[in-house]
Design a protein around this motif. Structure first.
Motif, mmCIF file in Angstrom:
data_model
loop_
_atom_site.group_PDB
_atom_site.id
_atom_site.type_symbol
_atom_site.label_atom_id
_atom_site.label_comp_id
_atom_site.label_asym_id
_atom_site.label_seq_id
_atom_site.Cartn_x
_atom_site.Cartn_y
_atom_site.Cartn_z
ATOM 1 N N MET A 22 0.833 -1.207 0.000
ATOM 2 C CA MET A 22 0.000 0.000 0.000
ATOM 3 C C MET A 22 0.865 1.253 0.000
ATOM 4 O O MET A 22 0.567 2.226 -0.694
ATOM 5 N N GLY A 23 1.941 1.231 0.779
ATOM 6 C CA GLY A 23 2.835 2.383 0.835
ATOM 7 C C GLY A 23 3.532 2.629 -0.487
ATOM 8 O O GLY A 23 3.696 3.779 -0.912
ATOM 9 N N ILE A 24 3.922 1.571 -1.172
ATOM 10 C CA ILE A 24 4.585 1.715 -2.480
ATOM 11 C C ILE A 24 3.609 2.270 -3.506
ATOM 12 O O ILE A 24 3.966 3.144 -4.312
ATOM 13 N N ILE A 25 2.369 1.805 -3.478
ATOM 14 C CA ILE A 25 1.367 2.311 -4.419
ATOM 15 C C ILE A 25 1.126 3.798 -4.203
ATOM 16 O O ILE A 25 1.073 4.580 -5.164
ATOM 17 N N ILE A 26 1.018 4.219 -2.963
ATOM 18 C CA ILE A 26 0.809 5.647 -2.666
ATOM 19 C C ILE A 26 2.006 6.469 -3.117
ATOM 20 O O ILE A 26 1.859 7.559 -3.674
ATOM 21 N N LYS A 27 3.203 5.952 -2.901
ATOM 22 C CA LYS A 27 4.426 6.671 -3.296
ATOM 23 C C LYS A 27 4.501 6.811 -4.825
ATOM 24 O O LYS A 27 4.860 7.879 -5.336
ATOM 25 N N VAL A 28 4.161 5.767 -5.566
ATOM 26 C CA VAL A 28 4.212 5.808 -7.027
ATOM 27 C C VAL A 28 3.142 6.764 -7.578
ATOM 28 O O VAL A 28 3.405 7.540 -8.500
ATOM 29 N N LYS A 29 1.942 6.727 -6.998
ATOM 30 C CA LYS A 29 0.894 7.640 -7.443
ATOM 31 C C LYS A 29 1.290 9.092 -7.201
ATOM 32 O O LYS A 29 1.023 9.966 -8.033
ATOM 33 N N ALA A 30 1.932 9.351 -6.069
ATOM 34 C CA ALA A 30 2.384 10.715 -5.784
ATOM 35 C C ALA A 30 3.484 11.138 -6.753
ATOM 36 O O ALA A 30 3.533 12.297 -7.184
ATOM 37 N N PHE A 31 4.358 10.213 -7.105
ATOM 38 C CA PHE A 31 5.433 10.530 -8.046
ATOM 39 C C PHE A 31 4.875 10.944 -9.403
ATOM 40 O O PHE A 31 5.311 11.924 -9.998
ATOM 41 N N PHE A 32 3.902 10.169 -9.898
ATOM 42 C CA PHE A 32 3.324 10.494 -11.194
ATOM 43 C C PHE A 32 2.423 11.719 -11.135
ATOM 44 O O PHE A 32 2.127 12.312 -12.160
ATOM 45 N N GLY A 33 2.015 12.103 -9.941
ATOM 46 C CA GLY A 33 1.246 13.322 -9.766
ATOM 47 C C GLY A 33 2.130 14.539 -9.562
ATOM 48 O O GLY A 33 1.634 15.646 -9.372
ATOM 49 N N GLY A 34 3.441 14.336 -9.555
ATOM 50 C CA GLY A 34 4.377 15.438 -9.391
ATOM 51 C C GLY A 34 4.561 15.868 -7.948
ATOM 52 O O GLY A 34 4.980 16.997 -7.685
ATOM 53 N N ARG A 35 4.254 14.989 -7.017
ATOM 54 C CA ARG A 35 4.398 15.306 -5.601
ATOM 55 C C ARG A 35 5.438 14.389 -4.968
ATOM 56 O O ARG A 35 5.880 13.435 -5.584
ATOM 57 N N CYS A 36 5.808 14.704 -3.740
ATOM 58 C CA CYS A 36 6.794 13.888 -3.026
ATOM 59 C C CYS A 36 6.143 12.636 -2.448
ATOM 60 O O CYS A 36 6.676 11.551 -2.570
ATOM 61 N N GLY A 37 5.006 12.778 -1.818
ATOM 62 C CA GLY A 37 4.292 11.629 -1.266
ATOM 63 C C GLY A 37 4.749 11.263 0.130
ATOM 64 O O GLY A 37 5.789 11.695 0.616
ATOM 65 N N VAL A 40 7.058 5.300 2.617
ATOM 66 C CA VAL A 40 6.523 3.978 2.309
ATOM 67 C C VAL A 40 5.947 3.323 3.566
ATOM 68 O O VAL A 40 4.921 2.645 3.511
ATOM 69 N N LEU A 41 6.538 3.542 4.699
ATOM 70 C CA LEU A 41 6.087 2.924 5.948
ATOM 71 C C LEU A 41 5.038 3.765 6.680
ATOM 72 O O LEU A 41 4.748 3.501 7.858
ATOM 73 N N GLN A 42 4.442 4.745 6.031
ATOM 74 C CA GLN A 42 3.448 5.595 6.684
ATOM 75 C C GLN A 42 2.241 4.786 7.152
ATOM 76 O O GLN A 42 1.669 5.053 8.205
ATOM 77 N N LYS A 43 1.840 3.778 6.409
ATOM 78 C CA LYS A 43 0.710 2.936 6.811
ATOM 79 C C LYS A 43 1.020 2.162 8.092
ATOM 80 O O LYS A 43 0.131 1.921 8.901
ATOM 81 N N VAL A 44 2.266 1.777 8.290
ATOM 82 C CA VAL A 44 2.654 1.088 9.519
ATOM 83 C C VAL A 44 2.509 2.040 10.697
ATOM 84 O O VAL A 44 1.974 1.665 11.749
ATOM 85 N N TYR A 45 2.955 3.281 10.525
ATOM 86 C CA TYR A 45 2.821 4.270 11.595
ATOM 87 C C TYR A 45 1.352 4.537 11.910
ATOM 88 O O TYR A 45 0.970 4.653 13.071
ATOM 89 N N ASP A 46 0.527 4.612 10.882
ATOM 90 C CA ASP A 46 -0.901 4.839 11.081
ATOM 91 C C ASP A 46 -1.557 3.676 11.818
ATOM 92 O O ASP A 46 -2.392 3.881 12.705
ATOM 93 N N LEU A 47 -1.190 2.450 11.459
ATOM 94 C CA LEU A 47 -1.757 1.284 12.132
ATOM 95 C C LEU A 47 -1.342 1.223 13.601
ATOM 96 O O LEU A 47 -2.156 0.897 14.467
ATOM 97 N N LEU A 48 -0.095 1.548 13.890
ATOM 98 C CA LEU A 48 0.358 1.557 15.276
ATOM 99 C C LEU A 48 -0.382 2.619 16.087
ATOM 100 O O LEU A 48 -0.732 2.401 17.252
ATOM 101 N N LYS A 49 -0.644 3.747 15.472
ATOM 102 C CA LYS A 49 -1.382 4.810 16.149
ATOM 103 C C LYS A 49 -2.830 4.391 16.401
ATOM 104 O O LYS A 49 -3.394 4.651 17.466
#
Length: 84
Positions: A22-37, A40-49
């Motif tokens: 999921m993190g890789i997909i979000i990162k790739v979508k942000a890249f093609f959208g011209g953003r930093c994103g 990759v491990l943001q979903k892990v941090y969200d789940l722990l929270k």
């Protein structure tokens, strides 16, 4: 004993790769959208929270609010069982 280790390893690999995927997909979508994103491990941090939070439900909620998280967890696990 080896079969038990294989089963545990497969389940851990399934959970780890699904979260990282999921993190890789979000990162790739942000890249093609011209953003930093997000990282990759943001979903892990969200789940722990989310695991650390407690449940707060209204008095007027029905049983569906208790069953929905369970169903959201069980359905992907059953889909995983169909993989070879």
């Amino acid at each position: 004993m080896i079969e038990l280790f294989q089963i545990i390893f497969t389940w851990l690999l399934f959970f780890t790769l699904s979260i990282i995927n999921m993190g890789i997909i979000i990162k790739v979508k942000a890249f093609f959208g011209g953003r930093c994103g997000a990282p990759v491990l943001q979903k892990v941090y969200d789940l722990l929270k989310l695991v650390q939070k407690s449940i707060k439900l209204s008095q007027t909620t029905s049983w569906v609010f208790f069953a929905a998280p369970f169903c959201a967890l069980v359905v992907p696990l059953f889909a995983f069982l169909f993989l070879p």
